[in-house]
Design a protein around this motif. Sequence first.
Motif, mmCIF file in Angstrom:
data_model
loop_
_atom_site.group_PDB
_atom_site.id
_atom_site.type_symbol
_atom_site.label_atom_id
_atom_site.label_comp_id
_atom_site.label_asym_id
_atom_site.label_seq_id
_atom_site.Cartn_x
_atom_site.Cartn_y
_atom_site.Cartn_z
ATOM 1 N N THR A 1 0.842 -1.199 0.000
ATOM 2 C CA THR A 1 0.000 0.000 0.000
ATOM 3 C C THR A 1 0.870 1.239 0.000
ATOM 4 O OG1 THR A 1 -1.683 -1.202 1.258
ATOM 5 C CG2 THR A 1 -1.889 1.187 1.160
ATOM 6 N N LEU A 2 0.573 2.160 -0.916
ATOM 7 C CA LEU A 2 1.375 3.360 -1.092
ATOM 8 C C LEU A 2 0.934 4.449 -0.111
ATOM 9 C CD1 LEU A 2 3.697 3.985 -3.035
ATOM 10 C CD2 LEU A 2 2.026 5.116 -4.530
ATOM 11 N N GLN A 3 1.876 4.918 0.692
ATOM 12 C CA GLN A 3 1.599 5.956 1.685
ATOM 13 C C GLN A 3 2.159 7.304 1.207
ATOM 14 O OE1 GLN A 3 -0.256 4.558 3.734
ATOM 15 N NE2 GLN A 3 0.388 2.417 3.719
ATOM 16 N N ARG A 4 1.592 8.381 1.710
ATOM 17 C CA ARG A 4 2.062 9.729 1.367
ATOM 18 C C ARG A 4 2.590 10.375 2.647
ATOM 19 N NH1 ARG A 4 -0.631 11.692 -3.546
ATOM 20 N NH2 ARG A 4 -1.797 9.945 -4.444
ATOM 21 N N LEU A 5 3.905 10.317 2.824
ATOM 22 C CA LEU A 5 4.518 10.723 4.085
ATOM 23 C C LEU A 5 5.745 11.604 3.852
ATOM 24 C CD1 LEU A 5 4.449 7.172 5.726
ATOM 25 C CD2 LEU A 5 2.812 8.999 6.110
ATOM 26 N N PRO A 6 5.606 12.918 3.744
ATOM 27 C CA PRO A 6 4.367 13.693 3.748
ATOM 28 C C PRO A 6 3.987 14.112 2.320
ATOM 29 C CG PRO A 6 6.187 15.156 4.120
ATOM 30 C CD PRO A 6 6.775 13.777 3.876
ATOM 31 N N ASN B 1 4.925 18.456 -3.453
ATOM 32 C CA ASN B 1 6.014 17.532 -3.167
ATOM 33 C C ASN B 1 5.471 16.387 -2.320
ATOM 34 O OD1 ASN B 1 8.543 16.886 -1.041
ATOM 35 N ND2 ASN B 1 9.042 16.917 -3.212
ATOM 36 N N THR B 2 5.661 15.159 -2.816
ATOM 37 C CA THR B 2 5.121 13.984 -2.137
ATOM 38 C C THR B 2 6.201 12.922 -2.002
ATOM 39 O OG1 THR B 2 2.981 14.411 -3.179
ATOM 40 C CG2 THR B 2 3.281 12.269 -2.122
ATOM 41 N N TYR B 3 6.322 12.401 -0.788
ATOM 42 C CA TYR B 3 7.190 11.246 -0.603
ATOM 43 C C TYR B 3 6.298 10.017 -0.519
ATOM 44 C CZ TYR B 3 10.514 7.875 1.151
ATOM 45 O OH TYR B 3 11.289 6.763 1.288
ATOM 46 N N PHE B 4 6.422 9.130 -1.524
ATOM 47 C CA PHE B 4 5.639 7.904 -1.584
ATOM 48 C C PHE B 4 6.427 6.781 -0.912
ATOM 49 C CE2 PHE B 4 4.152 10.414 -5.183
ATOM 50 C CZ PHE B 4 2.769 10.328 -5.033
ATOM 51 N N TYR B 5 5.790 6.167 0.069
ATOM 52 C CA TYR B 5 6.491 5.126 0.822
ATOM 53 C C TYR B 5 5.621 3.876 0.899
ATOM 54 C CZ TYR B 5 8.301 2.356 4.656
ATOM 55 O OH TYR B 5 8.760 1.313 5.407
ATOM 56 N N ASP C 1 10.505 10.099 -3.965
ATOM 57 C CA ASP C 1 9.974 11.447 -3.801
ATOM 58 C C ASP C 1 9.631 12.029 -5.172
ATOM 59 O OD1 ASP C 1 9.906 13.709 -1.558
ATOM 60 O OD2 ASP C 1 10.512 14.612 -3.448
ATOM 61 N N ARG C 2 8.511 12.767 -5.231
ATOM 62 C CA ARG C 2 8.097 13.403 -6.483
ATOM 63 C C ARG C 2 7.805 14.876 -6.241
ATOM 64 N NH1 ARG C 2 2.479 11.670 -8.836
ATOM 65 N NH2 ARG C 2 1.827 13.135 -7.219
ATOM 66 N N LEU C 3 8.375 15.743 -7.099
ATOM 67 C CA LEU C 3 8.128 17.178 -7.045
ATOM 68 C C LEU C 3 7.468 17.612 -8.345
ATOM 69 C CD1 LEU C 3 8.472 20.014 -5.776
ATOM 70 C CD2 LEU C 3 10.733 20.103 -6.881
ATOM 71 N N ILE C 4 6.311 18.273 -8.231
ATOM 72 C CA ILE C 4 5.590 18.789 -9.398
ATOM 73 C C ILE C 4 5.490 20.301 -9.279
ATOM 74 C CG2 ILE C 4 3.403 18.802 -10.654
ATOM 75 C CD1 ILE C 4 2.866 15.992 -9.673
ATOM 76 N N VAL C 5 5.887 20.993 -10.331
ATOM 77 C CA VAL C 5 5.727 22.443 -10.407
ATOM 78 C C VAL C 5 4.844 22.741 -11.610
ATOM 79 C CG1 VAL C 5 6.861 24.677 -10.623
ATOM 80 C CG2 VAL C 5 7.975 22.819 -9.356
ATOM 81 N N GLY D 1 6.102 20.428 -14.859
ATOM 82 C CA GLY D 1 7.404 19.797 -14.718
ATOM 83 C C GLY D 1 7.409 18.866 -13.521
ATOM 84 N N THR D 2 7.927 17.645 -13.722
ATOM 85 C CA THR D 2 7.921 16.636 -12.664
ATOM 86 C C THR D 2 9.338 16.108 -12.462
ATOM 87 O OG1 THR D 2 5.688 15.979 -13.317
ATOM 88 C CG2 THR D 2 6.889 14.497 -11.858
ATOM 89 N N LYS D 3 9.743 16.062 -11.199
ATOM 90 C CA LYS D 3 11.074 15.578 -10.858
ATOM 91 C C LYS D 3 10.944 14.436 -9.858
ATOM 92 C CE LYS D 3 15.652 15.777 -10.645
ATOM 93 N NZ LYS D 3 16.506 15.449 -11.815
ATOM 94 N N TYR D 4 11.601 13.291 -10.161
ATOM 95 C CA TYR D 4 11.577 12.129 -9.275
ATOM 96 C C TYR D 4 12.933 12.019 -8.571
ATOM 97 C CZ TYR D 4 7.469 10.999 -12.054
ATOM 98 O OH TYR D 4 6.253 11.056 -12.681
ATOM 99 N N ILE D 5 12.904 11.878 -7.259
ATOM 100 C CA ILE D 5 14.122 11.915 -6.449
ATOM 101 C C ILE D 5 14.172 10.682 -5.546
ATOM 102 C CG2 ILE D 5 15.449 13.298 -4.798
ATOM 103 C CD1 ILE D 5 13.703 15.705 -5.689
ATOM 104 N N ALA D 6 15.361 10.142 -5.372
ATOM 105 C CA ALA D 6 15.632 9.057 -4.419
ATOM 106 C C ALA D 6 14.730 7.851 -4.645
ATOM 107 C CB ALA D 6 15.476 9.565 -2.987
#
Length: 680
Positions: free
Chosen positions: A340-345, A368-372, A380-384, A407-412
Amino acid sequence: MLLIVALSYGTEPVKILSDILIKEPNNQVIAKKDVVIYYEDYTIYCDKAIYDKNSKTITLIGHVHLINVVNQENIYGKMGKLNLSTKQGYFLDAYGKLHNIYFVANKITKDDKVYFIKKGVVSTCKIDKELKDKKLRLCVFSAKVTNKYVYANSNILAYKKLPILYIPYGIFPVGKRRSGLLPPLIGSNTYNAFIYQQPIYFAISQDKDMTITPEYRNNEGEGLSFQYRQAFTKKDYINFNTYYFKEPSTPGEWWYGRDLSTFRSNRYRLDIFGRYDGIDFKLDTISDPYFMQDMYFKSIQRTIPYLTSYVNYEKDNKDFFADVSFHFFYDTTSNTNAYTLQRLPEIDFLWKNHPLFDNIYYNISAQNTYFYREDGLKGDRLIVNPNLTKTLSLGPFTNSTNINFLGTKYIALNQSGYKSSTYQVLFQNKTFFSKNFHIKSLNINNFYELSYNYQPINNTNNPIFDYKDYQSNQNYLDFKINNAFTYNGYNFANVYLEDGYTFLKEYAFPTYLSSLNSFVTSASYQNSNLIVHKPLLPLRTTITFRPFQNLSYTIDSFYDFNKNEFPEENQYINVNFKKFNFYLGDSTAKDINRKYTLNQQSYGASYAYKAFNINGGIIHDDISGHDVSRYLNLTYNGECYSVSLSFQEYFDGTRNQYINYVLLTFNVFNLEHLTVPISR
């Protein structure tokens, strides 16, 4: 015309009005005919009154009627006696209402705000001398009535001439928020011959209350639920709920076909939610994925797919909106929550519309969402998302042009092989036009919309966490018509049509669509075996027809011209005739191979006759060949009581059998209505 004589005693707040007023030498006053007495908050009517100034006692004779609006006292009697100083006295052959309690008694004694009933009946039904044997009532040998409770001794609960139950001692709440027993639930199901729940309510104070509900099931075990509510301010509050259930140490037959690694003898649900100082919060978790299905009786509770826990804080003003939240989900449809995908934070920011140039506005949103999750893709995903909008009015036409940069950036990311960033631009132009036609008493209101959507960038091989990650080419026209037909002010029909043309000459064949836009931006678009290589998009049609006020028909469908197929169709008929209601629904959906992915019918009806109400329904699934659910409810609503009998059946695909419920609830003297939520 009769002469009205009034007598008032100096500083004593006693005022007596009558047709005849006689002063006796022994400091007594005798009033006769149409006597009215005013004293503090009391108003008393009678045929004759004898007032003793020395003892401040007044004797009331004939057609006595005492009223005190402040203390909610309304008493009738043949005669009575009352000390105006001590507020003590009695009334004979009396009946009336104290707070929300009606009574009839041989004698009722008053001690200030407390009353003692001797050999009488009490009820929340409206009773008097003529009606006391015709309604639900409690026949009491003696009872004490305060402003909070009725304490009754040696009682018989009776309806009309039928004694129902002997109750040696009973306590019943008076007013709107009093501690006491709430109506119980009695029932049975496939696994238990006897189920009993008894809620006990505690009105702690004006801003807090509590309910404790012991529960017994003869096979599954025993349970206890607890609810505590408190209001801190008009906006801030907390609601604390726990549900604990103890099962036998070995799995019962209700566990057959399940993953026994999830078995728990001690089962629970913890549900806490509220708001404090602008922060919204909720904690909702259970011991095992089958808890909701086993413990609850209502379908809406038994079929919750996800439980959500969160902490959320938001700030909103005229310039911007900001939100910070933590969301944790519990999947009740799976034996494990590891995937199950969590949004933290998740952090959201919106800079609201501000003017840039003449008639051109801009706004900027960022997320900005960290999916765990324990197992699977996470990161982590950042959308502007800057956005430009220009609106222009030309006579009856309104045109809105929108350019959206994303624009979408995926991190870590914990997995390799994915794009780390994506970009896209969406151009959208909408033109609106409305036109109304009037033909005598017939009015037709028409609204038209033509839009063009262009997104040249097609991003693939990017991580997919939610719908915002699906990015595909768009180049299509969309046309909408919305009509409303009225005759003499009566809206008898509505028609909505939507169709489009894609210059890409391909679109995704849909299932469970909510809008035409799903055809070109659907997640399934990247699945090549669902692609239709044609330019003309399916037609969305929604028609509601109401030829009469008691009859309505609605159809909501998609028609694919290229496949000559209805990929989705929903139809509903509702008929009302006096106190009878009937509805019929049919829902279907197909995949690209014309195989049904949904094929269900729903039927239901209800009928009310005087105090009786009956309603029932069936949901049938043609794919499985079973009725998904069946229910029948019988309810009788008396003046101060109600009885409800419910029959429910749910098909359990895991066991390939129906789970049956029979539930009885009754509300004597409307005790449930005496407990209301805290005012916040």
